[in-house]
Motif scaffolding. Sequence first.
Motif, PDB file in Angstrom:
ATOM      1  N   ALA A 158       0.835  -1.209   0.000  1.00 36.26           N
ATOM      2  CA  ALA A 158       0.000   0.000   0.000  1.00 36.26           C
ATOM      3  C   ALA A 158       0.867   1.255   0.000  1.00 36.26           C
ATOM      4  N   ILE A 159       1.949   1.236   0.759  1.00 34.86           N
ATOM      5  CA  ILE A 159       2.849   2.392   0.803  1.00 34.86           C
ATOM      6  C   ILE A 159       3.513   2.584  -0.554  1.00 34.86           C
ATOM      7  N   GLN A 160       3.968   1.493  -1.138  1.00 32.63           N
ATOM      8  CA  GLN A 160       4.632   1.605  -2.427  1.00 32.63           C
ATOM      9  C   GLN A 160       3.662   2.068  -3.511  1.00 32.63           C
ATOM     10  N   ALA A 161       2.418   1.628  -3.447  1.00 30.41           N
ATOM     11  CA  ALA A 161       1.416   2.066  -4.427  1.00 30.41           C
ATOM     12  C   ALA A 161       1.146   3.562  -4.289  1.00 30.41           C
ATOM     13  N   LYS A 162       1.165   4.054  -3.064  1.00 27.95           N
ATOM     14  CA  LYS A 162       0.917   5.467  -2.820  1.00 27.95           C
ATOM     15  C   LYS A 162       2.052   6.333  -3.386  1.00 27.95           C
ATOM     16  N   GLY A 178       6.629   4.390  12.237  1.00 29.21           N
ATOM     17  CA  GLY A 178       6.886   5.735  11.730  1.00 29.21           C
ATOM     18  C   GLY A 178       6.411   5.902  10.300  1.00 29.21           C
ATOM     19  N   MET A 179       6.648   4.868   9.477  1.00 30.38           N
ATOM     20  CA  MET A 179       6.198   4.923   8.089  1.00 30.38           C
ATOM     21  C   MET A 179       4.681   4.974   8.000  1.00 30.38           C
ATOM     22  N   MET A 180       4.011   4.198   8.827  1.00 31.92           N
ATOM     23  CA  MET A 180       2.544   4.186   8.806  1.00 31.92           C
ATOM     24  C   MET A 180       1.994   5.556   9.172  1.00 31.92           C
ATOM     25  N   PRO A 208      -1.462   9.624   7.475  1.00 30.97           N
ATOM     26  CA  PRO A 208      -1.709  10.542   8.585  1.00 30.97           C
ATOM     27  C   PRO A 208      -3.180  10.775   8.890  1.00 30.97           C
ATOM     28  N   ASP A 209      -4.052  10.527   7.935  1.00 37.88           N
ATOM     29  CA  ASP A 209      -5.469  10.803   8.135  1.00 37.88           C
ATOM     30  C   ASP A 209      -6.246   9.613   8.670  1.00 37.88           C
ATOM     31  N   GLU A 210      -5.571   8.501   8.884  1.00 38.44           N
ATOM     32  CA  GLU A 210      -6.250   7.321   9.419  1.00 38.44           C
ATOM     33  C   GLU A 210      -6.585   7.543  10.891  1.00 38.44           C
ATOM     34  N   GLY A 213      -1.013   6.607  18.399  1.00 34.11           N
ATOM     35  CA  GLY A 213      -0.125   5.448  18.379  1.00 34.11           C
ATOM     36  C   GLY A 213      -0.845   4.120  18.312  1.00 34.11           C
ATOM     37  N   GLN A 214      -2.162   4.154  18.139  1.00 32.84           N
ATOM     38  CA  GLN A 214      -2.943   2.929  18.086  1.00 32.84           C
ATOM     39  C   GLN A 214      -3.449   2.719  16.668  1.00 32.84           C
ATOM     40  N   ILE A 215      -2.572   2.245  15.797  1.00 33.56           N
ATOM     41  CA  ILE A 215      -2.944   2.031  14.407  1.00 33.56           C
ATOM     42  C   ILE A 215      -3.548   0.661  14.282  1.00 33.56           C
TER      43      ILE A 215
END
Length: 95
Positions: free
Chosen positions: A4-8, A77-79, A84-86, A92-94
């Motif tokens: 997902a990060i790479q797609a973004k 940190g990457m998440m 950031p809008d999640e 800190g509770q992803i």
Amino acid sequence: MFDAIQAKQQQNPAVAGRDLTATMNSLLHAKPDSAPWNMVPLGEVGLGHAVSKILNRPDLCDDLCANAIPWLAVVQGMMAAYFPDEPNVTSGQIH
């Protein structure tokens, strides 16, 4: 998540996201390619392949933790940076 990060980022990565964790997954799930790390002494009869818990090799646990802990910190940190809008990212509770 890595995919997902790479797609973004909208670029072709040199390594696919799922390949970044392939070695660790093999080790944790006792896949055949993890055999060199899952060898345990069987007394005088030689060595065997542990397919579950290895209770007499604390050095393997230390090595696993030494490799996993920095990755967990980086991933968190990457998440937070990429999503950031999640909900709950700032707490800190992803999920």
